[in-house]
Design an enzyme around this catalytic site. Structure first.
Site, short mmCIF file in Angstrom:
data_model
loop_
_atom_site.label_atom_id
_atom_site.label_comp_id
_atom_site.label_asym_id
_atom_site.label_seq_id
_atom_site.Cartn_x
_atom_site.Cartn_y
_atom_site.Cartn_z
N SER A 1 0.76 -1.11 -0.05
CA SER A 1 0.10 0.08 -0.28
C SER A 1 0.75 1.26 0.09
CB SER A 1 -0.97 -0.13 1.56
OG SER A 1 0.15 0.21 2.21
N ASP B 1 -1.31 -0.77 -3.97
CA ASP B 1 -2.88 -0.96 -2.96
C ASP B 1 -3.21 0.62 -2.49
OD1 ASP B 1 -5.38 -2.19 -2.82
OD2 ASP B 1 -4.59 -2.28 -0.10
N HIS B 2 -4.16 0.94 -2.05
CA HIS B 2 -5.32 2.37 -2.04
C HIS B 2 -4.08 3.59 -2.36
CE1 HIS B 2 -8.39 1.34 0.81
NE2 HIS B 2 -7.44 0.58 0.92
N HIS C 1 -12.11 -1.03 7.64
CA HIS C 1 -11.04 -1.25 7.57
C HIS C 1 -10.27 -1.49 8.80
CE1 HIS C 1 -10.43 0.07 3.28
NE2 HIS C 1 -9.55 -0.49 3.43
N ASN D 1 -9.41 -8.77 0.60
CA ASN D 1 -8.21 -7.78 0.59
C ASN D 1 -7.69 -7.99 2.37
OD1 ASN D 1 -8.10 -6.51 -2.05
ND2 ASN D 1 -7.63 -4.88 -0.73
N ASP E 1 -7.16 4.63 -5.24
CA ASP E 1 -8.25 5.31 -4.90
C ASP E 1 -8.67 6.80 -4.58
OD1 ASP E 1 -9.55 5.25 -1.95
OD2 ASP E 1 -8.06 4.47 -0.77
N THR F 1 -4.59 -6.51 8.98
CA THR F 1 -5.38 -6.57 9.99
C THR F 1 -4.35 -8.16 10.46
OG1 THR F 1 -5.99 -4.61 9.33
CG2 THR F 1 -5.81 -5.43 12.16
N GLU G 1 -12.55 2.45 -5.78
CA GLU G 1 -13.51 2.18 -4.81
C GLU G 1 -14.45 3.26 -4.82
OE1 GLU G 1 -11.19 1.71 -1.10
OE2 GLU G 1 -13.10 2.92 -0.25
O1 G3H Z 1 -6.56 -2.57 1.44
C1 G3H Z 1 -6.26 -3.82 2.19
C2 G3H Z 1 -7.62 -4.28 2.99
O2 G3H Z 1 -8.54 -3.40 2.74
C3 G3H Z 1 -7.02 -4.23 4.21
O3 G3H Z 1 -8.18 -3.84 5.51
O4 G3H Z 1 -6.22 -4.58 7.60
O5 G3H Z 1 -9.02 -4.56 7.35
O6 G3H Z 1 -8.30 -6.46 6.92
P1 G3H Z 1 -7.65 -5.18 6.91
ZN ZN Z 2 -8.33 -1.53 1.26
#
Ligand code: G3H
Ligand code: ZN
Length: 272
Positions: A46, A80-81, A174, A224, A102, A227, A132
């Site tokens: 990311s 990502d993002h 998230h 995705n 994003d 965490t 998104e």
């Molecule tokens: O783009 C990454 C994910 O949306 C990770 O989300 O950390 O809540 O699993 P998360």
């Molecule tokens: Zn995400």
């Protein structure tokens, strides 16, 4: 084996897990977990992870690609993002076959315009582009499970921008540290029926196994997860670090804990 393309791993009716890679330990764990489960995987880096590495994409991307090339798993790299277009434009030079632009924090019209520009650039460089719509909450640590993506608006957004995949808000958020999310499965089905592109579920760490299986069966395609790996990592570090000085004494169990989490979630998602 050589990196594969994200597009080759994404197919309607099938789930593929995309795990956040922050450190080399994450990359090794994700790829060894995928090898153990015997299913392909997407390693995603990311914009926040790049910031953690001092704004440099190359070191963590090269390390992840090298781990993938030394494994038997089918691995794709996804950026990502991304909100920073300068970073987005580096993707093609570092082994990524897909990117997420994003623009979800922008109002609809600005998100649409910026996303359409990102799509033009991505397609000119042979990349699969995810966007998104309907911000999935929790990016600042605050949960916003009430947000929902409207199917009619999403359809217009997909048609106007030409995106290849769409992240949608369906009830989770998230950075959840407990797996208590309840998804709006009726909405997932309506989005699947309204859209011609694969759906992406963000914030999947907070979604219990049965909900994940149901989400894939309802039409979620790219799942995705970030965490959940960090919980496994940090729990192991807290257990082992207090009595050791050598980081290998706690990074090895932390890596093993992440790999076990990956293997389990891969089995849930790919076996849905
Ligand atoms: O783009 C990454 C994910 O949306 C990770 O989300 O950390 O809540 O699993 P998360
Ligand atoms: Zn995400």
């Amino acid at each position: 084996m050589p990196l594969v393309k994200t597009a080759s791993l994404i197919a309607p009716g099938r789930g593929v897990a995309a795990f956040n890679v922050i450190t080399l330990e994450h990359a090794v764990a994700v790829i060894s977990g995928a090898e153990a489960a015997g299913v392909p995987v997407i390693c995603q880096i990311s914009e926040n992870a790049v910031a953690f590495h001092g704004g440099r994409l190359a070191p963590i991307a090269a390390a992840t690609a090298a781990v993938a090339q030394a494994s038997t798993a089918r691995v794709a790299l996804h950026l990502d993002h991304v909100m920073d277009l300068d970073l987005l434009h580096q993707a093609a030079d570092h082994g990524f076959s897909s990117v997420m632009y994003d623009g979800s924090r922008h109002p609809y019209d600005k998100n649409l315009a910026r996303t359409a520009e990102a799509v033009s650039w991505a397609h000119a460089h042979g990349l699969w582009l995810e966007a998104e719509l309907g911000e999935v909450g929790g990016k600042d640590g605050a949960h916003a499970p009430g947000v929902r993506t409207d199917p009619a608006e999403a359809r217009a957004f997909v048609e106007a921008t030409g995106v290849d995949g769409l992240a949608v808000a369906v009830g989770n958020s998230h950075a959840m540290t407990d797996r208590s999310a309840t998804l709006d499965h009726d909405l997932i089905c309506r989005l699947r029926d309204a859209l011609s592109v694969p759906l992406v579920l963000h914030g999947s760490s907070g979604v219990p196994d049965d909900e994940l299986r149901r989400a894939v069966r309802s039409g979620m395609t790219k799942i995705n997860i970030g965490t959940a790996l960090n919980i496994a990592f940090t729990t192991a570090v807290r257990t082992h670090a207090p009595t050791h000085v050598d980081p290998r004494a706690y990074l090895a169990p932390a890596r093993d804990a992440m790999a076990a989490t990956v293997a389990h979630l891969q089995t849930v998602i790919a076996g849905a």
